[in-house]
Design a protein around this motif. Sequence first.
Motif, short mmCIF file in Angstrom:
data_model
loop_
_atom_site.label_atom_id
_atom_site.label_comp_id
_atom_site.label_asym_id
_atom_site.label_seq_id
_atom_site.Cartn_x
_atom_site.Cartn_y
_atom_site.Cartn_z
N LEU A 98 -23.16 7.23 37.87
CA LEU A 98 -23.00 6.00 38.79
C LEU A 98 -24.48 5.21 38.96
CD1 LEU A 98 -21.09 7.95 41.61
CD2 LEU A 98 -20.30 6.77 39.83
N PRO A 99 -24.64 4.06 39.29
CA PRO A 99 -23.43 3.16 39.81
C PRO A 99 -22.56 2.60 38.42
CG PRO A 99 -25.60 2.19 39.63
CD PRO A 99 -25.77 3.64 39.16
N LEU A 100 -21.44 2.25 38.76
CA LEU A 100 -20.40 1.59 37.90
C LEU A 100 -20.70 0.23 37.95
CD1 LEU A 100 -17.67 4.19 37.99
CD2 LEU A 100 -18.87 3.63 36.00
N PRO A 101 -20.30 -0.57 36.86
CA PRO A 101 -20.28 -2.09 37.06
C PRO A 101 -19.16 -2.43 38.25
CG PRO A 101 -19.87 -1.56 34.64
CD PRO A 101 -19.90 -0.15 35.48
N LYS A 102 -19.44 -3.49 38.65
CA LYS A 102 -18.61 -4.16 40.12
C LYS A 102 -17.09 -4.02 39.87
CE LYS A 102 -21.83 -5.98 42.99
NZ LYS A 102 -23.09 -5.35 42.48
N HIS A 103 -16.59 -4.49 38.55
CA HIS A 103 -15.21 -4.49 38.27
C HIS A 103 -14.59 -3.33 38.23
CE1 HIS A 103 -16.68 -4.05 34.28
NE2 HIS A 103 -15.52 -3.63 33.68
N ILE A 104 -15.15 -2.06 38.26
CA ILE A 104 -14.63 -0.75 38.15
C ILE A 104 -14.79 -0.02 39.49
CG2 ILE A 104 -14.75 1.59 37.27
CD1 ILE A 104 -15.83 0.11 34.45
N GLU A 105 -13.63 0.38 40.01
CA GLU A 105 -13.45 1.02 41.17
C GLU A 105 -13.94 2.44 41.38
OE1 GLU A 105 -10.21 1.69 44.87
OE2 GLU A 105 -9.63 0.42 43.27
N GLU A 106 -15.30 2.79 41.77
CA GLU A 106 -15.67 4.18 41.66
C GLU A 106 -14.82 5.08 41.99
OE1 GLU A 106 -19.92 3.80 42.60
OE2 GLU A 106 -19.65 5.28 43.92
N LYS A 107 -14.09 5.01 43.27
CA LYS A 107 -13.08 5.79 44.06
C LYS A 107 -12.36 6.41 43.03
CE LYS A 107 -9.97 5.92 47.66
NZ LYS A 107 -8.80 5.35 47.09
N LYS A 108 -11.48 5.29 42.16
CA LYS A 108 -10.40 5.61 41.28
C LYS A 108 -10.81 6.47 40.21
CE LYS A 108 -7.06 2.27 40.39
NZ LYS A 108 -6.73 0.95 39.57
N VAL A 109 -12.16 6.35 39.75
CA VAL A 109 -12.82 6.95 38.72
C VAL A 109 -13.02 8.46 39.10
CG1 VAL A 109 -14.69 7.21 37.03
CG2 VAL A 109 -13.70 5.02 37.44
N ILE A 110 -13.78 8.57 39.92
CA ILE A 110 -13.88 9.67 40.63
C ILE A 110 -12.60 10.83 40.79
CG2 ILE A 110 -14.91 11.29 42.63
CD1 ILE A 110 -17.04 8.95 43.05
N GLU A 111 -11.81 10.22 41.34
CA GLU A 111 -10.40 10.79 41.48
C GLU A 111 -9.41 11.07 40.37
OE1 GLU A 111 -8.35 9.16 44.80
OE2 GLU A 111 -9.88 9.49 46.00
N SER A 112 -10.04 10.51 39.09
CA SER A 112 -9.40 10.66 38.15
C SER A 112 -9.99 11.93 37.14
CB SER A 112 -9.36 9.50 37.10
OG SER A 112 -10.71 9.25 36.51
N ILE A 113 -11.14 12.54 37.66
CA ILE A 113 -11.78 13.64 37.03
C ILE A 113 -10.92 14.70 37.45
CG2 ILE A 113 -13.79 14.90 36.82
CD1 ILE A 113 -15.49 12.40 37.02
N SER A 114 -10.56 15.79 36.62
CA SER A 114 -9.82 16.77 37.01
C SER A 114 -10.72 17.59 37.90
CB SER A 114 -9.56 17.87 35.80
OG SER A 114 -9.38 19.15 36.14
N PRO A 115 -10.32 17.88 38.96
CA PRO A 115 -11.08 18.99 40.18
C PRO A 115 -11.65 20.00 39.22
CG PRO A 115 -8.98 18.19 41.07
CD PRO A 115 -9.12 17.84 39.65
#
Length: 285
Positions: A98-115
């Motif tokens: 992080l940080p990611l470019p503005k057009h990418i939603e950080e929350k969505k990316v974090i939640e896509s990683i397997s816990p």
Amino acid sequence: MTASIINGKEIAAKKRMEIAEEVNRIKNLGVTPGLAVILVGDNPASQTYVKNKEKACQELGMNSVLIKMPEEISEESLLSKIAELNNDPSIHGILVQLPLPKHIEEKKVIESISPFKDVDGFHPINIGRMMTGQDAFLPCTPYGIMVLLEETDISIAGKHVVVVGRSNIVGKPVGQLFLNKDATVTYCHSKTKDLKIHTNQADILIAAVGIPNFIKAEHVKDGAVVIDVGINRNEAGKLCGDVDFAEVSEKAGYITPVPKGVGPMTITMLMYNTLKSAAQSLNRN
Ligand code: NDP
């Protein structure tokens, strides 16, 4: 009083030796811990962090895979790369720098990683598990702070811990970890009134503010343990923390310097989490 220095560099080196031994042990059982780091764009600070993570992996005998993606990559392509890594048995930890470019939603990316592979400890499942005192991947900087205190034999139960800063990656989780260890915790932030009144009650004061030399001697109780998370540049361009080391070290009982305090612990705990994930994968097979 002159404070004892908590030497994060030495403690990190000791922990890394322990991690390297454990990496060797599980390699003999057929699993080499593997960390995938995704870097989007060419932010110079991010490039340095990523390089340090790769180097640490190599030193400890772990595999590291660096995936560089251009700044303009679509969110969809990034998510599909993460899905691929989630299913790759040679990868035990996934970290998106992080940080990611503005057009990418950080929350969505974090939640896509397997816990199970969330070695940064940012996924809501790991945060929830941490909050409820269950086994979890703990976020690396807060975890590193706990290890620093443990290695210095500083007791926590019953102590008043004051955390200045409430970010999701440092302030909030570090307070939670202290609460889990039976401390009484106060959080302060930019809207806190009379900050000094709170910080002066701290047996253990954590500064995670991001303002150079913000915590002065007047904020600190005699003999307190002061942990400086800040990594800032002062006006002269020199690396400094959130704590005015020169004056606070005359009053505190213990203090972490910047550099060589909390900093070296962050990558160390990332390595530890990757090892832990690899060991857990052995038990699942
Ligand atoms: P953030 O900017 O996300 O959070 C800063 C926090 O400080 C916020 O909660 C903010 O309050 C609070 N704050 C700001 N101004 C004041 C003020 N005047 N009085 C009281 N509180 C204030 O930073 P991070 O938590 O990400 O990082 C903090 C520092 O730690 C930075 O220097 C960063 O570089 C460093 N860091 C170091 C790491 C390491 O490995 N050693 C790892 C991560 C960070 P509010 O919420 O109200 O805005």
